[in-house]
Design a protein around this motif. Sequence first.
Motif, mmCIF file in Angstrom:
data_model
loop_
_atom_site.group_PDB
_atom_site.id
_atom_site.type_symbol
_atom_site.label_atom_id
_atom_site.label_comp_id
_atom_site.label_asym_id
_atom_site.label_seq_id
_atom_site.Cartn_x
_atom_site.Cartn_y
_atom_site.Cartn_z
ATOM 1 N N ASP A 28 6.412 -3.842 -10.304
ATOM 2 C CA ASP A 28 6.612 -5.071 -9.547
ATOM 3 C C ASP A 28 6.022 -6.271 -10.291
ATOM 4 O O ASP A 28 6.605 -7.350 -10.306
ATOM 5 N N ASP A 29 4.877 -6.051 -10.918
ATOM 6 C CA ASP A 29 4.209 -7.124 -11.660
ATOM 7 C C ASP A 29 4.796 -7.321 -13.053
ATOM 8 O O ASP A 29 4.702 -8.405 -13.623
ATOM 9 N N ASN A 30 5.368 -6.261 -13.638
ATOM 10 C CA ASN A 30 5.881 -6.292 -15.011
ATOM 11 C C ASN A 30 7.271 -5.659 -15.082
ATOM 12 O O ASN A 30 7.441 -4.587 -15.680
ATOM 13 N N PRO A 31 8.269 -6.288 -14.522
ATOM 14 C CA PRO A 31 9.586 -5.667 -14.447
ATOM 15 C C PRO A 31 10.246 -5.426 -15.803
ATOM 16 O O PRO A 31 11.123 -4.579 -15.921
ATOM 17 N N ASP A 32 9.815 -6.133 -16.842
ATOM 18 C CA ASP A 32 10.427 -5.964 -18.165
ATOM 19 C C ASP A 32 9.722 -4.913 -19.014
ATOM 20 O O ASP A 32 10.145 -4.650 -20.138
ATOM 21 N N ALA A 33 8.687 -4.285 -18.519
ATOM 22 C CA ALA A 33 7.959 -3.273 -19.283
ATOM 23 C C ALA A 33 8.849 -2.054 -19.529
ATOM 24 O O ALA A 33 9.713 -1.714 -18.716
ATOM 25 N N ALA A 34 8.643 -1.390 -20.657
ATOM 26 C CA ALA A 34 9.463 -0.238 -21.019
ATOM 27 C C ALA A 34 9.388 0.857 -19.961
ATOM 28 O O ALA A 34 10.389 1.548 -19.696
ATOM 29 N N GLU A 35 8.232 1.029 -19.348
ATOM 30 C CA GLU A 35 8.053 2.070 -18.336
ATOM 31 C C GLU A 35 8.887 1.816 -17.081
ATOM 32 O O GLU A 35 9.122 2.711 -16.290
ATOM 33 N N CYS A 36 9.321 0.583 -16.919
ATOM 34 C CA CYS A 36 9.993 0.197 -15.679
ATOM 35 C C CYS A 36 11.500 0.076 -15.825
ATOM 36 O O CYS A 36 12.185 -0.277 -14.865
ATOM 37 N N GLU A 73 0.809 -1.210 0.000
ATOM 38 C CA GLU A 73 0.000 0.000 0.000
ATOM 39 C C GLU A 73 0.843 1.261 0.000
ATOM 40 O O GLU A 73 0.345 2.335 -0.295
ATOM 41 N N ASP A 74 2.126 1.145 0.305
ATOM 42 C CA ASP A 74 3.009 2.297 0.302
ATOM 43 C C ASP A 74 3.459 2.665 -1.106
ATOM 44 O O ASP A 74 4.027 3.717 -1.318
ATOM 45 N N LYS A 75 3.240 1.800 -2.062
ATOM 46 C CA LYS A 75 3.706 2.015 -3.422
ATOM 47 C C LYS A 75 2.631 2.687 -4.265
ATOM 48 O O LYS A 75 1.450 2.415 -4.107
ATOM 49 N N ASN A 76 3.088 3.540 -5.181
ATOM 50 C CA ASN A 76 2.128 4.149 -6.106
ATOM 51 C C ASN A 76 1.801 3.160 -7.222
ATOM 52 O O ASN A 76 2.366 2.066 -7.296
ATOM 53 N N SER A 77 0.916 3.532 -8.106
ATOM 54 C CA SER A 77 0.439 2.593 -9.122
ATOM 55 C C SER A 77 1.546 2.173 -10.080
ATOM 56 O O SER A 77 1.589 1.018 -10.526
ATOM 57 N N LEU A 78 2.462 3.072 -10.423
ATOM 58 C CA LEU A 78 3.570 2.697 -11.307
ATOM 59 C C LEU A 78 4.482 1.681 -10.633
ATOM 60 O O LEU A 78 4.891 0.702 -11.255
ATOM 61 N N GLU A 79 4.786 1.893 -9.369
ATOM 62 C CA GLU A 79 5.634 0.949 -8.653
ATOM 63 C C GLU A 79 4.983 -0.425 -8.561
ATOM 64 O O GLU A 79 5.649 -1.451 -8.729
ATOM 65 N N GLN A 80 3.690 -0.468 -8.337
ATOM 66 C CA GLN A 80 2.977 -1.742 -8.298
ATOM 67 C C GLN A 80 2.996 -2.410 -9.670
ATOM 68 O O GLN A 80 3.209 -3.620 -9.782
ATOM 69 N N TYR A 81 2.804 -1.615 -10.730
ATOM 70 C CA TYR A 81 2.833 -2.146 -12.097
ATOM 71 C C TYR A 81 4.212 -2.720 -12.402
ATOM 72 O O TYR A 81 4.327 -3.811 -12.968
#
Length: 75
Positions: A62-70, A52-60
């Motif tokens: 965490d779930d998708n570490p290979d995504a370009a945004e990450c 719950e301390d993470k914002n939506s991008l951080e949560q995303y």
Amino acid sequence: MTNIQEKIEKELEQARETCDTSGATSGECAAAWDAVEELQAEASHQRKGNNEDKNSLEQYCDDNPDAAECRIYDD
């Protein structure tokens, strides 16, 4: 979690006894209630959890570490 709840109950008892003995306006009484408040804050923090301390991008990410945004680039 029950361990911290037990500590809270123990500190509550001790704070009540301290305030009965030394008076409700004494420094010892205030310090005892501060200890109770600190334990309650810690219990609340533990219940909240790290996710719950993470914002939506951080949560995303965490779930998708290979995504370009990450991607993280070193200078």
